[in-house]
Design a protein around this motif. Structure first.
Motif, mmCIF file in Angstrom:
data_model
loop_
_atom_site.group_PDB
_atom_site.id
_atom_site.type_symbol
_atom_site.label_atom_id
_atom_site.label_comp_id
_atom_site.label_asym_id
_atom_site.label_seq_id
_atom_site.Cartn_x
_atom_site.Cartn_y
_atom_site.Cartn_z
ATOM 1 N N LYS A 158 18.330 48.454 31.780
ATOM 2 C CA LYS A 158 18.695 47.298 32.566
ATOM 3 C C LYS A 158 17.929 47.640 33.906
ATOM 4 O O LYS A 158 18.273 46.557 34.654
ATOM 5 N N ASN A 159 17.005 48.169 33.731
ATOM 6 C CA ASN A 159 16.268 48.451 35.401
ATOM 7 C C ASN A 159 17.264 48.414 36.294
ATOM 8 O O ASN A 159 16.717 47.845 37.527
ATOM 9 N N THR A 160 18.044 49.052 36.540
ATOM 10 C CA THR A 160 19.045 49.356 37.577
ATOM 11 C C THR A 160 19.072 50.997 38.120
ATOM 12 O O THR A 160 18.790 51.800 37.166
ATOM 13 N N VAL A 161 19.124 50.834 39.407
ATOM 14 C CA VAL A 161 19.247 52.278 39.751
ATOM 15 C C VAL A 161 20.376 52.201 40.904
ATOM 16 O O VAL A 161 20.594 51.226 41.641
ATOM 17 N N ILE A 162 21.122 53.342 40.766
ATOM 18 C CA ILE A 162 22.253 53.440 41.661
ATOM 19 C C ILE A 162 22.307 54.533 42.605
ATOM 20 O O ILE A 162 21.947 55.463 42.154
ATOM 21 N N LEU A 163 22.465 54.487 43.971
ATOM 22 C CA LEU A 163 22.697 55.482 45.008
ATOM 23 C C LEU A 163 24.194 55.675 45.388
ATOM 24 O O LEU A 163 24.763 54.897 45.810
ATOM 25 N N GLN A 164 24.773 56.689 44.883
ATOM 26 C CA GLN A 164 26.320 57.046 45.237
ATOM 27 C C GLN A 164 26.251 58.130 46.421
ATOM 28 O O GLN A 164 25.554 59.141 46.395
ATOM 29 N N MET A 165 26.799 57.449 47.632
ATOM 30 C CA MET A 165 26.585 58.143 48.655
ATOM 31 C C MET A 165 28.030 58.911 49.256
ATOM 32 O O MET A 165 28.944 57.895 49.343
ATOM 33 N N ASN A 166 28.129 60.214 49.468
ATOM 34 C CA ASN A 166 29.545 60.648 49.749
ATOM 35 C C ASN A 166 29.312 61.535 51.082
ATOM 36 O O ASN A 166 28.142 61.667 51.606
ATOM 37 N N SER A 167 30.375 61.657 51.789
ATOM 38 C CA SER A 167 30.368 62.433 53.073
ATOM 39 C C SER A 167 29.407 61.729 54.064
ATOM 40 O O SER A 167 28.654 62.673 54.736
#
Length: 114
Positions: A75-84
């Motif tokens: 899907k040519n998708t990138v995700i960045l999950q940011m915590n704290s």
């Protein structure tokens, strides 16, 4: 022509979480690098995290242990999950795709403040 569509920025309190998403469209080589950079006010743009199409990941030291990058090659998708999240994470976050040449998204503002 390649286009990057970002979403997911906003205002969050210290210690909170945000998820940034980026979808790429257009002529994209199968072997590529997708990732996120950020630019705080008055500072230079800096790497946050990148991930190659083969799965190799690079994190900035400042976000290691707090951020997770993932991607869906189909899907040519990138995700960045940011915590704290911390106030010093406040910046405009830019999606980046390296496929023959670098492409940039328009940027999404992340503000960490109480």
């Amino acid at each position: 022509q390649v286009q990057l569509a970002e979403s997911g920025g906003g205002l969050v309190q210290p210690g909170g979480s945000l998820k940034l998403s980026c979808v790429a469209s257009g002529s994209i080589f199968r072997l590529n690098v997708m990732g996120w950079y950020r630019q705080a006010s008055g500072k230079e743009r800096e790497l946050v995290a990148t991930m190659t199409s083969g799965g190799t990941i690079t994190y900035a030291d400042s976000v290691k242990g707090r951020c997770t990058i993932s991607r869906d090659n189909a899907k040519n998708t990138v995700i960045l999950q940011m915590n704290s999240l911390k106030p010093e994470d406040t910046a405009v976050y830019y999606c980046n795709l390296l496929t023959g040449r670098p492409y940039w998204g328009q940027g999404t503002q992340v503000t960490v403040s109480s």
